[in-house]
Design a protein around this motif. Structure first.
Motif, PDB file in Angstrom:
ATOM      1  N   GLY A 217      45.015 -28.549  36.704  1.00 11.90           N
ATOM      2  CA  GLY A 217      44.672 -27.226  37.208  1.00 11.90           C
ATOM      3  C   GLY A 217      45.643 -26.156  36.742  1.00 11.90           C
ATOM      4  N   GLY A 218      46.939 -26.468  36.773  1.00 14.46           N
ATOM      5  CA  GLY A 218      47.931 -25.495  36.326  1.00 14.46           C
ATOM      6  C   GLY A 218      47.827 -25.187  34.851  1.00 14.46           C
ATOM      7  N   THR A 219      47.639 -26.212  34.029  1.00 10.62           N
ATOM      8  CA  THR A 219      47.508 -26.001  32.583  1.00 10.62           C
ATOM      9  C   THR A 219      46.235 -25.230  32.250  1.00 10.62           C
ATOM     10  OG1 THR A 219      48.670 -28.095  32.215  1.00 10.62           O
ATOM     11  CG2 THR A 219      47.464 -27.163  30.345  1.00 10.62           C
ATOM     12  N   ALA A 220      45.137 -25.569  32.925  1.00 16.56           N
ATOM     13  CA  ALA A 220      43.893 -24.841  32.715  1.00 16.56           C
ATOM     14  C   ALA A 220      44.031 -23.384  33.143  1.00 16.56           C
ATOM     15  CB  ALA A 220      42.756 -25.515  33.481  1.00 16.56           C
ATOM     16  N   GLY A 221      44.808 -23.136  34.211  1.00 13.75           N
ATOM     17  CA  GLY A 221      45.033 -21.764  34.655  1.00 13.75           C
ATOM     18  C   GLY A 221      45.789 -20.936  33.628  1.00 13.75           C
ATOM     19  N   ILE A 222      46.788 -21.542  33.013  1.00 10.86           N
ATOM     20  CA  ILE A 222      47.522 -20.845  31.945  1.00 10.86           C
ATOM     21  C   ILE A 222      46.599 -20.551  30.770  1.00 10.86           C
ATOM     22  CG2 ILE A 222      49.336 -21.147  30.212  1.00 10.86           C
ATOM     23  CD1 ILE A 222      50.958 -22.647  32.300  1.00 10.86           C
ATOM     24  N   SER A 223      45.755 -21.517  30.400  1.00  6.24           N
ATOM     25  CA  SER A 223      44.804 -21.312  29.306  1.00  6.24           C
ATOM     26  C   SER A 223      43.830 -20.184  29.631  1.00  6.24           C
ATOM     27  CB  SER A 223      44.032 -22.611  29.046  1.00  6.24           C
ATOM     28  OG  SER A 223      44.904 -23.675  28.737  1.00  6.24           O
ATOM     29  N   TYR A 224      43.410 -20.131  30.886  1.00  9.39           N
ATOM     30  CA  TYR A 224      42.507 -19.058  31.323  1.00  9.39           C
ATOM     31  C   TYR A 224      43.133 -17.690  31.065  1.00  9.39           C
ATOM     32  CZ  TYR A 224      40.015 -15.984  34.582  1.00  9.39           C
ATOM     33  OH  TYR A 224      39.326 -14.936  35.138  1.00  9.39           O
ATOM     34  N   TRP A 225      44.381 -17.504  31.517  1.00  9.23           N
ATOM     35  CA  TRP A 225      44.975 -16.183  31.434  1.00  9.23           C
ATOM     36  C   TRP A 225      45.415 -15.795  30.025  1.00  9.23           C
ATOM     37  CZ3 TRP A 225      44.226 -12.305  34.338  1.00  9.23           C
ATOM     38  CH2 TRP A 225      43.894 -12.504  35.677  1.00  9.23           C
ATOM     39  N   LEU A 226      45.664 -16.785  29.186  1.00  7.35           N
ATOM     40  CA  LEU A 226      45.964 -16.456  27.792  1.00  7.35           C
ATOM     41  C   LEU A 226      44.763 -15.810  27.110  1.00  7.35           C
ATOM     42  CD1 LEU A 226      48.027 -19.584  26.642  1.00  7.35           C
ATOM     43  CD2 LEU A 226      48.863 -17.234  26.937  1.00  7.35           C
ATOM     44  N   THR A 227      43.564 -16.170  27.531  1.00 14.45           N
ATOM     45  CA  THR A 227      42.346 -15.587  26.956  1.00 14.45           C
ATOM     46  C   THR A 227      41.818 -14.411  27.778  1.00 14.45           C
ATOM     47  OG1 THR A 227      40.955 -17.182  28.160  1.00 14.45           O
ATOM     48  CG2 THR A 227      41.666 -17.784  25.952  1.00 14.45           C
ATOM     49  N   ALA A 228      42.324 -14.241  29.014  1.00  8.79           N
ATOM     50  CA  ALA A 228      41.770 -13.217  29.906  1.00  8.79           C
ATOM     51  C   ALA A 228      42.636 -11.981  30.035  1.00  8.79           C
ATOM     52  CB  ALA A 228      41.545 -13.815  31.306  1.00  8.79           C
ATOM     53  N   ILE A 229      43.882 -12.017  29.567  1.00  4.00           N
ATOM     54  CA  ILE A 229      44.817 -10.939  29.860  1.00  4.00           C
ATOM     55  C   ILE A 229      44.374  -9.604  29.275  1.00  4.00           C
ATOM     56  CG2 ILE A 229      46.269 -11.541  27.875  1.00  4.00           C
ATOM     57  CD1 ILE A 229      47.403 -10.087  31.283  1.00  4.00           C
ATOM     58  N   VAL A 230      43.795  -9.595  28.069  1.00  5.36           N
ATOM     59  CA  VAL A 230      43.395  -8.326  27.447  1.00  5.36           C
ATOM     60  C   VAL A 230      42.271  -7.644  28.229  1.00  5.36           C
ATOM     61  CG1 VAL A 230      42.386  -7.260  25.393  1.00  5.36           C
ATOM     62  CG2 VAL A 230      44.228  -8.928  25.148  1.00  5.36           C
ATOM     63  N   PRO A 231      41.117  -8.302  28.470  1.00  4.34           N
ATOM     64  CA  PRO A 231      40.100  -7.637  29.279  1.00  4.34           C
ATOM     65  C   PRO A 231      40.552  -7.363  30.704  1.00  4.34           C
ATOM     66  CG  PRO A 231      39.483  -9.925  28.846  1.00  4.34           C
ATOM     67  CD  PRO A 231      40.640  -9.606  27.971  1.00  4.34           C
ATOM     68  N   ASP A 232      41.466  -8.169  31.241  1.00  5.64           N
ATOM     69  CA  ASP A 232      41.968  -7.910  32.592  1.00  5.64           C
ATOM     70  C   ASP A 232      42.781  -6.625  32.630  1.00  5.64           C
ATOM     71  OD1 ASP A 232      42.505  -9.042  35.424  1.00  5.64           O
ATOM     72  OD2 ASP A 232      44.517  -8.603  34.661  1.00  5.64           O
ATOM     73  N   THR A 233      43.574  -6.379  31.595  1.00  3.72           N
ATOM     74  CA  THR A 233      44.336  -5.138  31.523  1.00  3.72           C
ATOM     75  C   THR A 233      43.406  -3.931  31.469  1.00  3.72           C
ATOM     76  OG1 THR A 233      46.175  -6.231  30.386  1.00  3.72           O
ATOM     77  CG2 THR A 233      46.024  -3.838  30.169  1.00  3.72           C
ATOM     78  N   LEU A 234      42.373  -4.019  30.640  1.00  4.76           N
ATOM     79  CA  LEU A 234      41.394  -2.930  30.554  1.00  4.76           C
ATOM     80  C   LEU A 234      40.700  -2.719  31.886  1.00  4.76           C
ATOM     81  CD1 LEU A 234      39.824  -3.814  27.071  1.00  4.76           C
ATOM     82  CD2 LEU A 234      41.594  -2.118  27.560  1.00  4.76           C
ATOM     83  N   LYS A 235      40.387  -3.803  32.569  1.00  2.00           N
ATOM     84  CA  LYS A 235      39.717  -3.719  33.876  1.00  2.00           C
ATOM     85  C   LYS A 235      40.616  -3.037  34.901  1.00  2.00           C
ATOM     86  CE  LYS A 235      40.094  -6.931  36.806  1.00  2.00           C
ATOM     87  NZ  LYS A 235      40.538  -6.159  38.020  1.00  2.00           N
ATOM     88  N   SER A 236      41.891  -3.438  34.958  1.00  2.00           N
ATOM     89  CA  SER A 236      42.799  -2.860  35.943  1.00  2.00           C
ATOM     90  C   SER A 236      42.961  -1.360  35.732  1.00  2.00           C
ATOM     91  CB  SER A 236      44.169  -3.553  35.853  1.00  2.00           C
ATOM     92  OG  SER A 236      44.078  -4.921  36.188  1.00  2.00           O
ATOM     93  N   ILE A 237      43.083  -0.946  34.475  1.00  2.00           N
ATOM     94  CA  ILE A 237      43.230   0.483  34.181  1.00  2.00           C
ATOM     95  C   ILE A 237      41.967   1.241  34.549  1.00  2.00           C
ATOM     96  CG2 ILE A 237      43.518   2.153  32.315  1.00  2.00           C
ATOM     97  CD1 ILE A 237      45.323   0.120  30.922  1.00  2.00           C
ATOM     98  N   LEU A 238      40.814   0.693  34.186  1.00  3.75           N
ATOM     99  CA  LEU A 238      39.546   1.363  34.476  1.00  3.75           C
ATOM    100  C   LEU A 238      39.311   1.488  35.978  1.00  3.75           C
ATOM    101  CD1 LEU A 238      36.909   2.570  33.400  1.00  3.75           C
ATOM    102  CD2 LEU A 238      35.952   0.247  33.333  1.00  3.75           C
ATOM    103  N   GLN A 239      39.667   0.464  36.726  1.00  3.69           N
ATOM    104  CA  GLN A 239      39.390   0.464  38.164  1.00  3.69           C
ATOM    105  C   GLN A 239      40.342   1.361  38.950  1.00  3.69           C
ATOM    106  OE1 GLN A 239      39.375  -3.818  39.112  1.00  3.69           O
ATOM    107  NE2 GLN A 239      37.155  -3.736  39.255  1.00  3.69           N
ATOM    108  N   THR A 240      41.518   1.652  38.420  1.00  3.56           N
ATOM    109  CA  THR A 240      42.487   2.467  39.148  1.00  3.56           C
ATOM    110  C   THR A 240      42.616   3.888  38.610  1.00  3.56           C
ATOM    111  OG1 THR A 240      44.270   1.600  37.732  1.00  3.56           O
ATOM    112  CG2 THR A 240      43.853   0.444  39.808  1.00  3.56           C
ATOM    113  N   ALA A 241      41.954   4.185  37.511  1.00  2.80           N
ATOM    114  CA  ALA A 241      42.049   5.528  36.918  1.00  2.80           C
ATOM    115  C   ALA A 241      41.346   6.557  37.799  1.00  2.80           C
ATOM    116  CB  ALA A 241      41.434   5.521  35.525  1.00  2.80           C
ATOM    117  N   PRO A 242      41.781   7.819  37.742  1.00  6.98           N
ATOM    118  CA  PRO A 242      41.096   8.867  38.496  1.00  6.98           C
ATOM    119  C   PRO A 242      39.633   8.977  38.079  1.00  6.98           C
ATOM    120  CG  PRO A 242      43.216   9.639  37.655  1.00  6.98           C
ATOM    121  CD  PRO A 242      42.977   8.315  37.026  1.00  6.98           C
ATOM    122  N   ASP A 243      38.800   9.404  39.014  1.00  7.37           N
ATOM    123  CA  ASP A 243      37.370   9.528  38.738  1.00  7.37           C
ATOM    124  C   ASP A 243      37.123  10.449  37.548  1.00  7.37           C
ATOM    125  OD1 ASP A 243      36.939   7.921  40.901  1.00  7.37           O
ATOM    126  OD2 ASP A 243      36.423   9.550  42.285  1.00  7.37           O
ATOM    127  N   GLY A 244      36.275   9.974  36.624  1.00  6.18           N
ATOM    128  CA  GLY A 244      35.876  10.778  35.487  1.00  6.18           C
ATOM    129  C   GLY A 244      36.797  10.700  34.286  1.00  6.18           C
TER     130      GLY A 244
END
Length: 332
Positions: A217-244
């Motif tokens: 489970g731990g190794t699979a979790g690391i593998s998950y985030w190695l492939t997910a970090i880029v879209p996750d960063t974009l998601k976090s910025i988009l979700q917290t940015a001011p409206d518009g």
């Protein structure tokens, strides 16, 4: 019964067992990993939120957060993922089981690792309706400053987001979340299954040692985030940015490349990789323990077993509908 395809979980095709085991595992995962997730989100969004002094590292972010907000600042917004963890994780594992079943030409047919990855794609897609508003509220709560608190709590955050933009506001970042969850969950289950099959060929799943479950489970979790970090960063910025400010995830990417460069896509990778091993290991081990308890439950009398079986035969869509109604009335 243990499935012949070497699945990750024991007999979780039942929606009821998926909900209980997956929900419990999700709660454990939130408890273990939330402070490091807060650090990750703060590092990802520091530029868009106009921090007066950018964090130099994850340790610096941790130090500044504790100094300005106290230890409880690391847990701000945890209510949203706590409430969402049961339906998210339960539908996640249930989607995985259904993804496997749809690919089987006959019951008990062995699945290849490629088919396991496809089932992981399904697992990432199924809980998306729960995950997006939960992440949106979580990120908004994590990034607000103590000196100017906009929301008094997660429920107040939901009310204000809904009042300002309706359902669309709660689901901001849907596309980025899909980009993150679908392919990364395929990687997760593929790595998880590969480790279990390689380390314990021919063993029944209830015979596996918890240490192996934790490692897989731990190794699979690391593998998950190695492939997910880029879209996750974009998601976090988009979700917290001011409206518009942004029209969508592509607009976020262009703005990030123009002002900060490619390195900005990997902000927060340190704390999230540190979080991923214990968080996923604890979650999967707890799910495994629940499943073994379901499998070896001599204390259940026959009439209880028959009753549970009857519920399970008709629970698939009813359970999902009930969870949707619960979330709807609770949040909206």
């Amino acid at each position: 019964m243990v499935e012949a395809d070497g699945s990750v979980l024991i007999n979780l095709s039942s929606p009821l067992k998926s909900f209980v085991a997956g929900g419990f595992g999700g709660l454990c995962s939130v408890f273990v990993g939330y402070p490091l997730d807060t650090i990750k989100v703060k590092m990802q969004t520091q530029a868009i939120l106009g921090e007066t002094r950018p964090y130099t590292s994850a340790v610096d972010c941790l130090r500044v957060t504790i100094r300005n907000e106290g230890v409880f600042g690391l847990f701000r917004g945890m209510m949203a993922p706590m409430i969402g963890s049961s339906p998210i994780t339960a539908t996640y594992f249930y989607g995985y089981e259904q993804g496997k079943r749809w690919q089987q030409k006959r019951p008990g047919e062995d699945l290849t690792l490629r088919q396991i990855v496809v089932a992981g794609f399904v697992a990432g897609l199924v809980p998306i309706l729960f995950r997006v508003p939960s992440d949106r509220v979580k990120c908004m709560m994590q990034t607000q400053h103590t000196s100017s608190l906009r929301y008094t709590g997660s429920f107040d955050c939901v009310r204000q987001l809904y009042r300002s933009g309706g359902v669309a506001s709660l689901y901001r970042g849907l596309g980025a979340t899909l980009m993150r969850d679908i392919h990364s969950n395929g990687v997760y289950f593929g790595v998880y299954e590969y480790i279990l099959r390689t380390a314990s060929p021919g063993k029944r799943r209830e015979e596996l040692h918890p240490t192996l479950i934790i490692f897989a489970g731990g190794t699979a979790g690391i593998s998950y985030w190695l492939t997910a970090i880029v879209p996750d960063t974009l998601k976090s910025i988009l979700q917290t940015a001011p409206d518009g400010k942004y029209r969508g995830v592509v607009d976020v990417y262009r703005d990030l490349m123009r002002h900060e460069g490619p390195k900005a896509l990997f902000k927060g990778i340190g704390p999230i990789l540190l979080r991923s091993f214990p968080s996923n290991a604890v979650s999967d081990c707890k799910v495994w323990c629940c499943v073994v308890a379901f499998h070896w439950s001599p204390g259940l009398s026959p009439w209880i077993r028959d009753g549970v079986k009857g519920i399970e035969q008709n629970i698939s869509f009813r359970l999902i509908v009930c969870v949707f109604k619960f979330i709807y009335y609770l949040f909206i």
